[in-house]
Design a protein around this motif. Structure first.
Motif, PDB file in Angstrom:
ATOM      1  N   UNK A 112       0.841  -1.201   0.000  1.00 22.42           N
ATOM      2  CA  UNK A 112       0.000   0.000   0.000  1.00 22.42           C
ATOM      3  C   UNK A 112       0.872   1.245   0.000  1.00 22.42           C
ATOM      4  N   UNK A 113       0.262   2.392  -0.306  1.00 19.35           N
ATOM      5  CA  UNK A 113       0.980   3.675  -0.281  1.00 19.35           C
ATOM      6  C   UNK A 113       2.090   3.753  -1.305  1.00 19.35           C
ATOM      7  N   UNK A 114       2.073   2.883  -2.337  1.00 20.95           N
ATOM      8  CA  UNK A 114       3.123   2.920  -3.367  1.00 20.95           C
ATOM      9  C   UNK A 114       4.383   2.171  -2.963  1.00 20.95           C
ATOM     10  N   UNK A 115       4.312   1.399  -1.888  1.00 13.87           N
ATOM     11  CA  UNK A 115       5.497   0.664  -1.420  1.00 13.87           C
ATOM     12  C   UNK A 115       5.399  -0.810  -1.833  1.00 13.87           C
ATOM     13  N   UNK A 136       6.231   6.591   2.199  1.00 11.41           N
ATOM     14  CA  UNK A 136       5.067   5.733   1.984  1.00 11.41           C
ATOM     15  C   UNK A 136       4.133   5.754   3.192  1.00 11.41           C
ATOM     16  N   UNK A 137       4.703   5.937   4.399  1.00  6.55           N
ATOM     17  CA  UNK A 137       3.888   5.923   5.611  1.00  6.55           C
ATOM     18  C   UNK A 137       2.751   6.937   5.537  1.00  6.55           C
ATOM     19  N   UNK A 138       2.995   8.038   4.859  1.00 12.65           N
ATOM     20  CA  UNK A 138       2.006   9.111   4.750  1.00 12.65           C
ATOM     21  C   UNK A 138       0.815   8.698   3.885  1.00 12.65           C
ATOM     22  N   UNK A 139       1.056   7.780   2.970  1.00 14.71           N
ATOM     23  CA  UNK A 139       0.012   7.366   2.026  1.00 14.71           C
ATOM     24  C   UNK A 139      -0.667   6.062   2.454  1.00 14.71           C
ATOM     25  N   UNK A 140      -0.253   5.499   3.589  1.00 18.75           N
ATOM     26  CA  UNK A 140      -0.807   4.216   4.030  1.00 18.75           C
ATOM     27  C   UNK A 140      -1.781   4.411   5.191  1.00 18.75           C
ATOM     28  N   UNK A 141      -2.638   3.435   5.391  1.00 16.80           N
ATOM     29  CA  UNK A 141      -3.503   3.463   6.575  1.00 16.80           C
ATOM     30  C   UNK A 141      -2.693   2.899   7.753  1.00 16.80           C
ATOM     31  N   UNK A 142      -3.192   3.133   8.959  1.00 18.26           N
ATOM     32  CA  UNK A 142      -2.497   2.618  10.148  1.00 18.26           C
ATOM     33  C   UNK A 142      -2.389   1.093  10.058  1.00 18.26           C
ATOM     34  N   UNK A 143      -3.433   0.446   9.546  1.00 15.71           N
ATOM     35  CA  UNK A 143      -3.421  -1.022   9.442  1.00 15.71           C
ATOM     36  C   UNK A 143      -2.351  -1.467   8.443  1.00 15.71           C
ATOM     37  N   UNK A 144      -2.196  -0.736   7.363  1.00 13.56           N
ATOM     38  CA  UNK A 144      -1.165  -1.108   6.370  1.00 13.56           C
ATOM     39  C   UNK A 144       0.242  -0.936   6.965  1.00 13.56           C
ATOM     40  N   UNK A 145       0.421   0.130   7.742  1.00 17.10           N
ATOM     41  CA  UNK A 145       1.753   0.367   8.349  1.00 17.10           C
ATOM     42  C   UNK A 145       2.086  -0.771   9.320  1.00 17.10           C
ATOM     43  N   UNK A 146       1.069  -1.170  10.080  1.00 14.69           N
ATOM     44  CA  UNK A 146       1.275  -2.256  11.049  1.00 14.69           C
ATOM     45  C   UNK A 146       1.587  -3.565  10.321  1.00 14.69           C
ATOM     46  N   UNK A 147       0.842  -3.841   9.271  1.00  8.76           N
ATOM     47  CA  UNK A 147       1.056  -5.088   8.509  1.00  8.76           C
ATOM     48  C   UNK A 147       2.464  -5.091   7.910  1.00  8.76           C
TER      49      UNK A 147
END
Ligand SMILES: Cc1cc2nc3c(=O)[nH]c(=O)nc-3n(C[C@H](O)[C@H](O)[C@H](O)COP(=O)(O)OP(=O)(O)OC[C@H]3O[C@@H](n4cnc5c(N)ncnc54)[C@H](O)[C@@H]3O)c2cc1C
Length: 504
Positions: A450-453, A480-491
């Motif tokens: 997600x977020x282009x990563x 990428x963290x800026x473009x991701x949801x909290x769940x995507x960052x955690x995953x």
């Protein structure tokens, strides 16, 4: 990571993997010196990822008659446009005129000087602009009718650090991330330096002919431990905070907003969908206390923007914020905004002894020139090095114009998202083609976080850019963290831990 045993005695040991340490390591290695750089955490993990990300002359320094600094900064701006076109994005800055703050003639004079102080810059010159007309009238309050427009450059501070380190390594330097310099003592013409693995605590000794203290906010503490003369050198640690909000102006303009307290606040286009707003200036004496944006600073930045913007911002609009510490050479000025941003080098060591050079102050913009000055100051102690070279040599990926790289990527990879390809080119320049070797379809990029990563870039960050933790990748190697949801960052963080585990 343990230092290479190939360097039992190095010519130069650089303490600190921020922009100054990285630039010095690159310069020294390219002159044929053996170089070891130690960074206690992640490269660019301190101030050099928390700046306003501008390569600028610093229009407001003219007010403080800091002509040397402005001239050098403008010269460095031109050099960076040439050696790192992917990391140097020209921007036009709108400066709305607020007659009660500074008269128009003064601003016009300052801008004329800014345009001409350093030869003939390649960027468009300043001009006046009618803000009562579209598109400006849609964003700015109606009382702002007149303004000025001038040029400066936006970069990615953390990537500038990493690409300097990468080039240092390609010129033979050794970079030890997560390695703290714990102690050092002189043994005649050599330093005996105790390093410590920041994670395991394991110590290790190396010897060096010269030591550079580029420890940013820790420069003073380190110097007091190592120098002959332990009397403190004037150092002011000034916190600066930024906020990120959804994009205010859909175009690609930046705004320089004058404030009643005499400061200026920038509104900068950031990561396509966002606007970066900063900064504040607050004394923050303890470098061990991690700087965080306070509620008062967030309110200050919103209020600063709201003085000029038609649609008011609220603290609730803030999607990300960060703070960093300026380690400024204390020139006795009370007002933090008035303290010089110029660098000050302090050399400790008698002639027959190994030298310690400590760096105070400075800007991202002037890091390359600073590295050359450091090399000149250390020359009497080092084996005759080659002459200065970094003004002409491209940084990794900077050997071709940015637009050309983007066009080639889009032709070669018609099945990949063209917007994503442009972002990849911003991060890696012409080296993006290597990263995409063998990639035809989106599925070839590996896991999509997600977020282009994508996995293929993550593997590159880990293998070639010292990335280790999720935050290194989400907020410094990329945003990428800026473009991701909290769940995507955690995953993603979980995926990274799994990959690092012995059976990952
Ligand atoms: C809010 C703000 C906005 C700014 N905006 C701009 C801007 O737009 N343009 C511009 O040109 N400049 C700007 N600057 C200034 C610029 O960011 C700094 O001058 C620059 O980043 C300082 O780099 P550095 O390498 O000296 O320090 P740092 O980046 O702090 O690096 C020092 C490194 O040393 C390491 N270290 C410390 N002690 C040890 C040890 N014992 N062993 C090993 N490693 C150690 C630290 O972990 C750290 O990574 C800004 C600064 C701030 C705070």
């Amino acid at each position: 990571m343990a230092p290479s045993p190939a360097y039992p005695v190095v010519d130069l040991l650089v303490i600190g993997g921020g922009i100054n340490g990285a630039g010095i390591a690159r310069d020294a290695a390219g002159r044929g010196l053996s170089v070891l750089l130690c960074e206690q955490g992640d490269p660019a993990g301190a101030t050099s990822s928390a700046s306003s990300k501008l390569i600028h002359g610093g229009l407001r320094y003219l007010e403080h008659a800091d002509f040397r600094l402005v001239r050098e900064s403008l010269r460095e701006r031109e050099i960076l446009l040439r050696i790192a076109p992917h990391l140097s994005r020209p921007l036009r800055f709108i400066l709305p005129h607020a007659p009660q703050l500074r008269p128009a003639w003064l601003i016009r004079l300052g801008l004329a000087l800014y345009d001409r102080l350093e030869g003939s810059p390649s960027l468009p010159a300043s001009e006046t602009v009618d803000l009562s007309r579209p598109p400006w009238s849609a964003w700015l309050k109606p009382e702002y009718r007149k303004g000025f427009i001038y040029s400066d450059v936006q970069t990615d501070d953390a990537r500038l650090v990493v690409l300097n380190l990468r080039d240092a390594v390609e010129h033979g330097a050794t970079v030890c991330d997560r390695t703290r310099v714990r102690a050092a003592r002189r043994e005649g013409a050599l330093w005996c330096v105790t390093l410590e693995d920041s994670e395991s605590g394991k110590p290790h000794e190396v010897r060096a002919r010269a030591l550079v203290n580029a420890a940013g906010p820790w420069v003073g503490a380190l110097r007091e431990r190592l120098a002959h003369d332990p009397r403190p050198v004037g150092l002011r640690l000034i916190k600066g905070s930024h906020i990120v909000v959804p994009r205010i102006e859909p175009g690609e303009h930046a705004f320089t907003l004058q404030q009643p307290d005499g400061r200026v606040v920038f509104l900068l286009p950031f990561e396509r969908e966002f606007t970066l707003i900063g900064t504040t200036e607050i004394d923050h004496p303890d470098p061990e206390q991690k700087p965080q944006p306070s509620t008062a600073e967030i309110d200050y930045l919103c209020a600063a923007a709201n003085r000029t913007l038609r649609v008011p911002l609220k603290a609730a609009d803030v999607v990300w914020s960060f703070a960093g510490l300026r380690a400024l050479f204390d020139d006795g000025k009370h007002d933090p905004a008035a303290i010089t941003r110029d660098y000050h080098l302090e050399l400790d060591g008698r002639h027959s002894e190994a030298p310690l050079l400590s760096i105070f102050g400075g800007k991202l913009t002037t890091y390359r020139a600073l590295a050359e000055t450091v090399m000149n100051r250390l020359a009497p102690w080092l084996p005759t090095p080659a002459p200065a070279w970094t003004a002409r040599a491209p940084l990794p990926g900077g050997d071709r114009p940015f637009g050309e790289v983007v066009a080639e990527l889009r032709t070669r990879h018609p099945h990949l998202d063209p917007v994503w390809l442009e972002q990849l080119a911003r991060r890696h320049g012409s080296r993006a083609t290597r990263l995409l070797a063998g990639v035809e379809q989106p599925g070839d990029l590996g896991e999509d976080f997600g977020g282009g990563l994508f996995e293929c870039e993550v593997r590159h960050f880990i293998a070639h850019e010292w990335a280790r933790e999720a935050d290194d990748i989400l907020w410094r190697r990329s945003k990428a963290g800026l473009h991701m949801t909290a769940a995507q960052r955690l995953a993603f963080a979980r995926w990274l831990v799994d990959k690092r585990s012995p059976d990952g």
